[in-house]
Enzyme design. Sequence first.
Site, PDB file in Angstrom:
ATOM      1  N   VAL A 243       0.738  -1.157  -0.647  1.00  0.00           N
ATOM      2  CA  VAL A 243       0.131   0.039   0.057  1.00  0.00           C
ATOM      3  C   VAL A 243       0.688   1.724  -0.628  1.00  0.00           C
ATOM      4  CG1 VAL A 243      -1.275   0.808   1.179  1.00  0.00           C
ATOM      5  CG2 VAL A 243      -1.697  -1.429   1.238  1.00  0.00           C
TER       6      VAL A 243
ATOM      7  N   LYS B  94      14.280  -2.374   3.420  1.00  0.00           N
ATOM      8  CA  LYS B  94      13.580  -2.510   3.072  1.00  0.00           C
ATOM      9  C   LYS B  94      14.059  -0.771   1.897  1.00  0.00           C
ATOM     10  CE  LYS B  94       9.920  -4.629   4.406  1.00  0.00           C
ATOM     11  NZ  LYS B  94       8.732  -4.514   5.437  1.00  0.00           N
TER      12      LYS B  94
ATOM     13  N   THR C 158      -6.350  -0.814   6.513  1.00  0.00           N
ATOM     14  CA  THR C 158      -7.675  -1.324   7.241  1.00  0.00           C
ATOM     15  C   THR C 158      -7.619  -1.945   8.564  1.00  0.00           C
ATOM     16  OG1 THR C 158      -7.148  -2.927   5.357  1.00  0.00           O
ATOM     17  CG2 THR C 158      -9.256  -3.491   7.151  1.00  0.00           C
TER      18      THR C 158
ATOM     19  N   ARG D 296      -5.108  -4.139  -4.518  1.00  0.00           N
ATOM     20  CA  ARG D 296      -5.595  -5.853  -4.741  1.00  0.00           C
ATOM     21  C   ARG D 296      -3.986  -6.021  -5.068  1.00  0.00           C
ATOM     22  NH1 ARG D 296      -9.673  -6.946  -9.134  1.00  0.00           N
ATOM     23  NH2 ARG D 296      -8.449  -5.122 -10.581  1.00  0.00           N
TER      24      ARG D 296
ATOM     25  N   LYS E 163     -14.475  -0.642   4.965  1.00  0.00           N
ATOM     26  CA  LYS E 163     -12.986  -1.495   3.934  1.00  0.00           C
ATOM     27  C   LYS E 163     -13.415  -2.629   4.541  1.00  0.00           C
ATOM     28  CE  LYS E 163      -9.521  -2.741   2.177  1.00  0.00           C
ATOM     29  NZ  LYS E 163      -7.572  -2.771   2.994  1.00  0.00           N
TER      30      LYS E 163
ATOM     31  N   ASN F 252     -14.196  -6.611   2.284  1.00  0.00           N
ATOM     32  CA  ASN F 252     -13.278  -7.531   1.771  1.00  0.00           C
ATOM     33  C   ASN F 252     -13.833  -9.025   3.025  1.00  0.00           C
ATOM     34  OD1 ASN F 252     -11.327  -6.146   1.080  1.00  0.00           O
ATOM     35  ND2 ASN F 252      -9.504  -6.125   2.959  1.00  0.00           N
TER      36      ASN F 252
ATOM     37  N   GLY G  17     -12.152 -22.515  -5.522  1.00  0.00           N
ATOM     38  CA  GLY G  17     -10.252 -22.909  -6.092  1.00  0.00           C
ATOM     39  C   GLY G  17      -9.992 -23.164  -4.123  1.00  0.00           C
TER      40      GLY G  17
ATOM     41  N   CYS H 176      -4.910  -9.195   3.932  1.00  0.00           N
ATOM     42  CA  CYS H 176      -5.917  -9.092   3.798  1.00  0.00           C
ATOM     43  C   CYS H 176      -7.063  -9.572   4.552  1.00  0.00           C
ATOM     44  CB  CYS H 176      -6.075  -8.043   3.000  1.00  0.00           C
ATOM     45  SG  CYS H 176      -5.049  -6.631   2.613  1.00  0.00           S
TER      46      CYS H 176
ATOM     47  N   LYS I 120      -2.120 -15.792  -4.823  1.00  0.00           N
ATOM     48  CA  LYS I 120      -3.114 -15.750  -6.015  1.00  0.00           C
ATOM     49  C   LYS I 120      -1.516 -15.557  -7.444  1.00  0.00           C
ATOM     50  CE  LYS I 120      -3.649 -10.606  -6.260  1.00  0.00           C
ATOM     51  NZ  LYS I 120      -4.679  -9.499  -5.942  1.00  0.00           N
TER      52      LYS I 120
HETATM   53  C1  UDX Z   1      -1.246  -2.820   5.368  1.00  0.00           C
HETATM   54  C2  UDX Z   1      -1.965  -3.212   5.955  1.00  0.00           C
HETATM   55  O1  UDX Z   1      -1.568  -4.960   6.748  1.00  0.00           O
HETATM   56  C3  UDX Z   1      -3.060  -3.266   5.484  1.00  0.00           C
HETATM   57  O2  UDX Z   1      -4.233  -4.106   6.968  1.00  0.00           O
HETATM   58  C4  UDX Z   1      -3.300  -2.310   4.849  1.00  0.00           C
HETATM   59  O3  UDX Z   1      -5.514  -2.815   4.547  1.00  0.00           O
HETATM   60  C5  UDX Z   1      -2.299  -1.608   4.203  1.00  0.00           C
HETATM   61  O4  UDX Z   1      -1.554  -1.424   5.018  1.00  0.00           O
HETATM   62  P1  UDX Z   1       0.383  -3.914   2.965  1.00  0.00           P
HETATM   63  O5  UDX Z   1       1.069  -2.519   2.585  1.00  0.00           O
HETATM   64  O6  UDX Z   1       0.525  -5.141   2.158  1.00  0.00           O
HETATM   65  O7  UDX Z   1      -1.034  -3.546   4.338  1.00  0.00           O
HETATM   66  O8  UDX Z   1       1.258  -4.509   4.628  1.00  0.00           O
HETATM   67  P2  UDX Z   1       2.687  -4.486   4.608  1.00  0.00           P
HETATM   68  O9  UDX Z   1       3.157  -4.578   2.849  1.00  0.00           O
HETATM   69  O10 UDX Z   1       3.080  -5.418   5.496  1.00  0.00           O
HETATM   70  O11 UDX Z   1       3.454  -3.382   5.173  1.00  0.00           O
HETATM   71  C6  UDX Z   1       3.486  -2.486   6.101  1.00  0.00           C
HETATM   72  C7  UDX Z   1       4.973  -1.628   6.140  1.00  0.00           C
HETATM   73  O12 UDX Z   1       5.484  -1.186   6.996  1.00  0.00           O
HETATM   74  C8  UDX Z   1       5.987  -2.465   6.213  1.00  0.00           C
HETATM   75  O13 UDX Z   1       7.242  -2.001   4.853  1.00  0.00           O
HETATM   76  C9  UDX Z   1       6.127  -3.272   7.655  1.00  0.00           C
HETATM   77  O14 UDX Z   1       7.968  -2.603   7.263  1.00  0.00           O
HETATM   78  C10 UDX Z   1       6.384  -1.556   7.702  1.00  0.00           C
HETATM   79  N1  UDX Z   1       5.347  -0.999   9.125  1.00  0.00           N
HETATM   80  C11 UDX Z   1       5.808  -1.701  10.072  1.00  0.00           C
HETATM   81  C12 UDX Z   1       6.760   0.646   9.854  1.00  0.00           C
HETATM   82  O15 UDX Z   1       6.980   1.063   9.032  1.00  0.00           O
HETATM   83  N2  UDX Z   1       6.139   0.451  11.019  1.00  0.00           N
HETATM   84  C13 UDX Z   1       6.059  -0.402  12.081  1.00  0.00           C
HETATM   85  O16 UDX Z   1       6.102   0.141  13.417  1.00  0.00           O
HETATM   86  C14 UDX Z   1       5.740  -1.630  11.510  1.00  0.00           C
HETATM   87  C1  UDX Z   2      -7.722  -8.534  -0.744  1.00  0.00           C
HETATM   88  C2  UDX Z   2      -9.026  -7.231  -1.950  1.00  0.00           C
HETATM   89  O1  UDX Z   2      -9.276  -7.538  -3.124  1.00  0.00           O
HETATM   90  C3  UDX Z   2      -8.338  -5.212  -1.981  1.00  0.00           C
HETATM   91  O2  UDX Z   2      -9.677  -4.653  -2.646  1.00  0.00           O
HETATM   92  C4  UDX Z   2      -8.384  -5.129  -0.483  1.00  0.00           C
HETATM   93  O3  UDX Z   2      -7.751  -4.273  -0.309  1.00  0.00           O
HETATM   94  C5  UDX Z   2      -6.664  -6.667  -0.324  1.00  0.00           C
HETATM   95  O4  UDX Z   2      -7.536  -7.580  -0.316  1.00  0.00           O
HETATM   96  P1  UDX Z   2      -5.633  -9.552  -2.529  1.00  0.00           P
HETATM   97  O5  UDX Z   2      -5.831 -10.371  -0.782  1.00  0.00           O
HETATM   98  O6  UDX Z   2      -4.561  -8.787  -3.438  1.00  0.00           O
HETATM   99  O7  UDX Z   2      -6.762  -8.009  -2.419  1.00  0.00           O
HETATM  100  O8  UDX Z   2      -6.126 -10.234  -3.654  1.00  0.00           O
HETATM  101  P2  UDX Z   2      -7.395 -10.614  -4.250  1.00  0.00           P
HETATM  102  O9  UDX Z   2      -7.151 -10.731  -5.466  1.00  0.00           O
HETATM  103  O10 UDX Z   2      -8.649  -9.836  -3.614  1.00  0.00           O
HETATM  104  O11 UDX Z   2      -7.646 -12.341  -3.968  1.00  0.00           O
HETATM  105  C6  UDX Z   2      -7.621 -13.069  -2.406  1.00  0.00           C
HETATM  106  C7  UDX Z   2      -8.042 -13.961  -2.282  1.00  0.00           C
HETATM  107  O12 UDX Z   2      -8.982 -14.489  -2.632  1.00  0.00           O
HETATM  108  C8  UDX Z   2      -6.809 -14.880  -3.327  1.00  0.00           C
HETATM  109  O13 UDX Z   2      -6.212 -16.130  -2.360  1.00  0.00           O
HETATM  110  C9  UDX Z   2      -7.217 -15.677  -4.850  1.00  0.00           C
HETATM  111  O14 UDX Z   2      -6.839 -16.164  -4.604  1.00  0.00           O
HETATM  112  C10 UDX Z   2      -8.456 -15.676  -3.903  1.00  0.00           C
HETATM  113  N1  UDX Z   2     -10.224 -15.583  -4.675  1.00  0.00           N
HETATM  114  C11 UDX Z   2     -10.036 -14.604  -5.280  1.00  0.00           C
HETATM  115  C12 UDX Z   2     -10.549 -16.843  -4.999  1.00  0.00           C
HETATM  116  O15 UDX Z   2      -9.980 -18.254  -4.674  1.00  0.00           O
HETATM  117  N2  UDX Z   2     -11.892 -16.638  -5.509  1.00  0.00           N
HETATM  118  C13 UDX Z   2     -12.064 -15.941  -6.081  1.00  0.00           C
HETATM  119  O16 UDX Z   2     -13.420 -15.570  -6.985  1.00  0.00           O
HETATM  120  C14 UDX Z   2     -11.652 -14.496  -5.825  1.00  0.00           C
END
Ligand code: UDX
Ligand code: UDX
Length: 461
Positions: A11, A35, A121, A153, A235, A239, A284, A291, A350
């Site tokens: 994100v 990172k 989230t 996604r 949100k 999800n 599947g 998430c 996925k």
């Molecule tokens: C994250 C959340 O998990 C999700 O719930 C939300 O919707 C969007 O933000 P994502 O970006 O996929 O999603 O998470 P992740 O890839 O785990 O990245 C979080 C980042 O925050 C990591 O790079 C981690 O190192 C960093 N982080 C964590 C900080 O900078 N400070 C902290 O104290 C902990």
């Molecule tokens: C999801 C949400 O779609 C996104 O809006 C949110 O902000 C973060 O979480 P993501 O986790 O990247 O995104 O993947 P997504 O494409 O939603 O798939 C999630 C999981 O569901 C995967 O394991 C996928 O394989 C599975 N899936 C999805 C199914 O098994 N069947 C489907 O029809 C769709």
Amino acid sequence: MNISIIGTGYVGLTLSALLARVGHKTHCIDVVPEKIETIKTGKSYFYELGLDNLVKYGIDSGNLIPTLDYGEGLKDADVVFLSVGTPSGKDGGLDLTYIFDAVKKAAKYVKDGVIFVQRSTVPVGTGEKAIIIMKEANPSLKFTYLSCPEYLRESSAVLDSIIQDRIVIGGDDKKAIQKIFDIFEKIENEAEEITKETPEISKYANSYMHSNEHKTMKFSDKCITTCLESAELVKICANSFLAMKISFANNIARICDSVGANVNEVMDGVGMDRRISRSFLYAGLGFGGGCFPKDVKGLKKSLEDHGIDSDLIKMIWKVNEEQVDYIVEQVKKMNIFKGARVGMLGLAFKPGTSDVRVSPACRLGKALSKAGYYVRATDPQAINDAKKEFPEEKNLKYVDTVEEVFDSSEIVILATDWPEYKELDYENLSKLMSKKNFYDARNCLDKKSMSKIFKFENLGS
Ligand code: UDX
Ligand code: UDX
């Protein structure tokens, strides 16, 4: 504008790179030195199509400034986006430690008038608590706190962040809210140009979000203003609802297996009803990723915390948990027993990502190994992550090529629906096997043509 992002995950880094691309001075802050070092070299530290291009542009232009230093990263910020992780906690709810640490620290470094925007989230009520923590950390600070969750996604993170299907902002400062809408509109206005520079970003985007109907929608029609609590709930509800659709399809797949119906045909028919829609009704291996699993559990916990029955949400989780075991049972029904060599195509949760968080494919590998099978699995991107999160075992090895997966196997299972697995030369690969069995756990291969080569089964048909 000076913008800072705390947390450079899927994100945070995607948003940072886009903000830098459209001209904002953007500091992206993280707590993990490796990172930040990687981002400084003009690359993403995780696989996401098109993101490297954008990060490189940001670094080369000087607009994207990665840092570990909260002071440097926040002192000039007009807007701070919060996107640190919210993993599942021990009690099943979302662990908010990173969020609360981040706002407490940030409140000490920012200037008056700053707008905080929560992108992660979070359970309902988090914003209220975050505001109290910031006021305690810096009582004289004048700030606004808004909730504006992201919906991207993985695998289409860049495109989803350029063209969002809706932007919900919770809070009561109308001027600050408009400023955030304007920031996102500026990104969307440059959609065409950015997409031209990085055409690969649309490879995995296949939903309404990127349809023509949506592209012609007026930006202001997608902007929704709510109270803080509603935005937080939108949100986690979205999800959980999508996860519910998947569990519904997986549950129906079982009756299809029993009665000889075809779950794809059933869901095609059901999804033709525009009120329901076909998306997220693909049966599947179940849902995984960073998430859905944690958000479903998080919503369950929030309901329970407020004394509300959570049975509906519990069932989404239960069906998903059972799905991997159900597939193991289906494999046994094909007369493949303990001790057999099993090949697996796919490890990522996925296609289009190297992410294996709660990956159903990795969980299937572990379940098969535990049941006494000898498993070899591969993936185009996720082998390294799988080695870290789901370490190899005596009976479970990760291999680099699809040939090694087929070699001497009694059955091959398709576990992640990577497009490249739809185009393999199965005729030739089957010759490497000791018995020609194939199970498509993602229902993405053509049964008729595959049945000419293998004893072929798939889920729900
Ligand atoms: C994250 C959340 O998990 C999700 O719930 C939300 O919707 C969007 O933000 P994502 O970006 O996929 O999603 O998470 P992740 O890839 O785990 O990245 C979080 C980042 O925050 C990591 O790079 C981690 O190192 C960093 N982080 C964590 C900080 O900078 N400070 C902290 O104290 C902990
Ligand atoms: C999801 C949400 O779609 C996104 O809006 C949110 O902000 C973060 O979480 P993501 O986790 O990247 O995104 O993947 P997504 O494409 O939603 O798939 C999630 C999981 O569901 C995967 O394991 C996928 O394989 C599975 N899936 C999805 C199914 O098994 N069947 C489907 O029809 C769709």
